[in-house]
Structure formats: structure tokens, C-alpha cells
Design a protein around this motif. Structure first.
Motif, short mmCIF file in Angstrom:
data_model
loop_
_atom_site.label_atom_id
_atom_site.label_comp_id
_atom_site.label_asym_id
_atom_site.label_seq_id
_atom_site.Cartn_x
_atom_site.Cartn_y
_atom_site.Cartn_z
N LYS A 116 54.18 63.56 50.42
CA LYS A 116 54.33 64.96 50.82
C LYS A 116 54.46 64.95 52.34
O LYS A 116 53.66 64.30 53.03
N ILE A 117 55.45 65.67 52.87
CA ILE A 117 55.70 65.60 54.30
C ILE A 117 55.92 66.97 54.95
O ILE A 117 56.31 67.93 54.27
N ASP A 118 55.67 67.00 56.26
CA ASP A 118 56.10 68.11 57.11
C ASP A 118 57.29 67.57 57.90
O ASP A 118 57.29 66.41 58.29
N LYS A 142 57.35 53.08 61.83
CA LYS A 142 56.79 51.82 62.33
C LYS A 142 55.43 51.62 61.67
O LYS A 142 54.55 52.46 61.77
N GLY A 143 55.29 50.52 60.97
CA GLY A 143 54.03 50.25 60.29
C GLY A 143 53.97 50.85 58.90
O GLY A 143 54.97 51.34 58.37
N ALA A 144 52.80 50.80 58.31
CA ALA A 144 52.60 51.25 56.94
C ALA A 144 52.75 52.77 56.81
O ALA A 144 52.41 53.52 57.74
N LEU A 145 53.28 53.18 55.67
CA LEU A 145 53.41 54.61 55.39
C LEU A 145 52.08 55.14 54.86
O LEU A 145 51.64 54.75 53.78
N LYS A 146 51.46 56.01 55.62
CA LYS A 146 50.18 56.58 55.22
C LYS A 146 50.05 57.98 55.80
O LYS A 146 50.84 58.39 56.66
N ALA A 147 49.07 58.72 55.31
CA ALA A 147 48.86 60.10 55.78
C ALA A 147 48.70 60.14 57.29
O ALA A 147 47.98 59.33 57.88
N GLY A 148 49.40 61.06 57.94
CA GLY A 148 49.33 61.21 59.38
C GLY A 148 50.39 60.43 60.14
O GLY A 148 50.58 60.65 61.34
N GLY A 166 59.33 63.97 61.23
CA GLY A 166 58.21 64.60 60.55
C GLY A 166 56.99 63.72 60.49
O GLY A 166 56.89 62.71 61.21
N LYS A 167 56.08 64.07 59.60
CA LYS A 167 54.88 63.25 59.40
C LYS A 167 54.44 63.35 57.95
O LYS A 167 54.71 64.33 57.25
N ILE A 168 53.74 62.31 57.52
CA ILE A 168 53.24 62.27 56.14
C ILE A 168 51.96 63.08 56.03
O ILE A 168 51.04 62.92 56.83
N VAL A 169 51.91 63.96 55.05
CA VAL A 169 50.73 64.78 54.81
C VAL A 169 49.80 64.10 53.81
O VAL A 169 48.58 64.04 54.01
N SER A 170 50.39 63.58 52.71
CA SER A 170 49.58 62.89 51.70
C SER A 170 50.45 61.92 50.92
O SER A 170 51.68 61.97 50.99
N VAL A 171 49.78 61.03 50.17
CA VAL A 171 50.48 59.98 49.42
C VAL A 171 50.08 60.06 47.95
O VAL A 171 48.91 60.25 47.62
N ASN A 172 51.07 59.93 47.06
CA ASN A 172 50.83 59.87 45.62
C ASN A 172 51.27 58.50 45.12
O ASN A 172 52.35 58.04 45.47
N LYS A 173 50.47 57.86 44.31
CA LYS A 173 50.75 56.49 43.89
C LYS A 173 51.95 56.35 42.94
O LYS A 173 52.43 55.25 42.70
N GLY A 174 52.44 57.48 42.40
CA GLY A 174 53.59 57.40 41.50
C GLY A 174 53.15 57.33 40.04
O GLY A 174 51.97 57.44 39.74
#
Length: 204
Positions: A116-118, A142-148, A166-174
């Protein structure tokens, strides 16, 4: 003398018939033209309404959807997910109007995390908050995809999305699902809508 009167009477009758017949014909023609113009206006009005209806349906987060958005390359199919390709489901998601509780068919299931992203659209539209969803291969960072994490969006689900910051708001495992469904509000058939997570689907 009598012959002259007969001829005069006949000529006047013919003239009267011509005049009144002409009026009747013109009236009939005007009526037909009015009916045709009215029909044309009605058709134009219906076309305009359908166009507005279609454009309304094709909006998501205030942006126009790209109905020809390509599927990311390299995704692996998930054959062990709860729902499989071809299965009939009900949508619990409300990503757009007309989606929630719509009947759908699973079009694809993939092993990937979803985010989920902004992001700020490249076309100058206002910032989109909590957009659901994009998959890992549709983000660059750059680096791992994680919240923030700050990211660049590679997805083109909507116009103004590709290349946005943008930025990542949250991650869902699929897993990540694509679906075909009929919009409940407009009646339009949507093919390969990207993306939904498992909790946004329920068995029909």
C-alpha cells in the motif's frame, strides 16, 4: 361563357388543392424533421451520458485508469493459494465505486508481496493516499522494500502513476490476485484488475 366559368372554377380548385396540399406536405415534413432532430438529440444525450458513465467508472483515487496496463514480467504463479484461476468469487474490496460485492472470476494468482503506497502523480494531480495495491516488481527503491521506504513507482495502473515518487505505507505478504468483474454501478466488464489481496475475496 359557360366554358370560361368551368375553366375558371377548375383552375381555382386546382390552385386551392395545391396550396392546401402544400401546406399539409410541409407540415408533415416539418413534423418528420422535428422528430428526426429530437431523436438525434436523444441519441447524442444518451451517448454523452454513457461517456460520462464510462469515465466515472474508470476513475480510481481520482486518476483515470489505464485499461491497457501491462502485467509485470517475472511473476511466479501461486498454485497453492486459497482461490485459484477460474474460480468464482465475491469482491470485498472497494478500490473503486461499483467494485464492492461485485461477482468476479479470478484471472491470475501470483507469489509476491503487495504494497500500500502514498504517491504524488506525475500529471500534477493531488497526492494519492493509501493506494491499494502494487507488487514488488512495480516499485524501485534503494534497499529492502518496507513500510516507510521512499520509492519510485513503475506501475502504470493509472495515468500519472508511472514514475511517481512515493513511500510504502504497509506490506501484505500476498498472494496477489487479478480478477475479471462486472462493475455494479456502470455494468462495465473489467478485465485483469490489479491487484487484490486474499482477504479482499470471498467464496461465491
Amino acid at each position: 361563357m359557360k366554358v370560361s366559368k368551368v375553366l375558371a372554377t377548375t383552375s381555382m380548385a386546382a390552385l386551392a388543392l395545391s396550396l392546401f396540399g402544400g401546406v399539409g406536405a410541409n407540415a408533415s415534413m416539418n413534423k418528420e424533421m422535428h422528430h428526426t432532430d429530437k431523436s438525434s438529440m436523444n441519441m447524442k444525450s444518451m451517448h454523452t451520458k454513457d461517456k460520462k458513465k464510462s469515465m466515472h467508472m474508470m476513475k480510481m483515487d481520482g486518476l483515470t485508469m489505464n485499461m491497457n496496463s501491462a502485467m509485470p514480467k517475472g511473476l511466479k504463479k501461486d498454485t497453492h493459494a486459497k482461490f485459484h484461476v477460474g474460480e468464482k468469487v465475491i469482491l470485498k474490496a472497494d478500490h473503486m465505486k461499483g467494485m464492492k460485492n461485485a461477482k468476479a472470476t479470478v484471472a491470475g494468482v501470483y507469489k509476491t508481496k503487495l504494497y500500500k503506497i502514498d504517491f504524488k502523480p506525475t500529471n500534477g494531480s493531488k497526492e494519492v493516499k493509501n493506494h491499494k495495491w502494487v507488487v514488488a516488481s512495480e516499485l524501485s527503491a534503494k534497499g529492502a522494500l518496507k513500510a516507510g521506504k521512499s520509492v519510485t513507482v513503475k506501475a502504470d495502473h493509472m495515468y500519472g502513476m508511472k514514475g511517481a515518487k512515493g513511500k510504502i505505507v504497509s506490506v501484505n505478504k500476498g498472494p496477489a490476485y487479478t480478477v475479471n468483474f462486472k462493475d455494479k454501478q456502470t455494468g462495465m466488464n473489467i478485465k485483469n484488475h490489479k491487484w487484490l489481496v486474499q482477504s479482499e475475496l470471498k467464496a461465491k
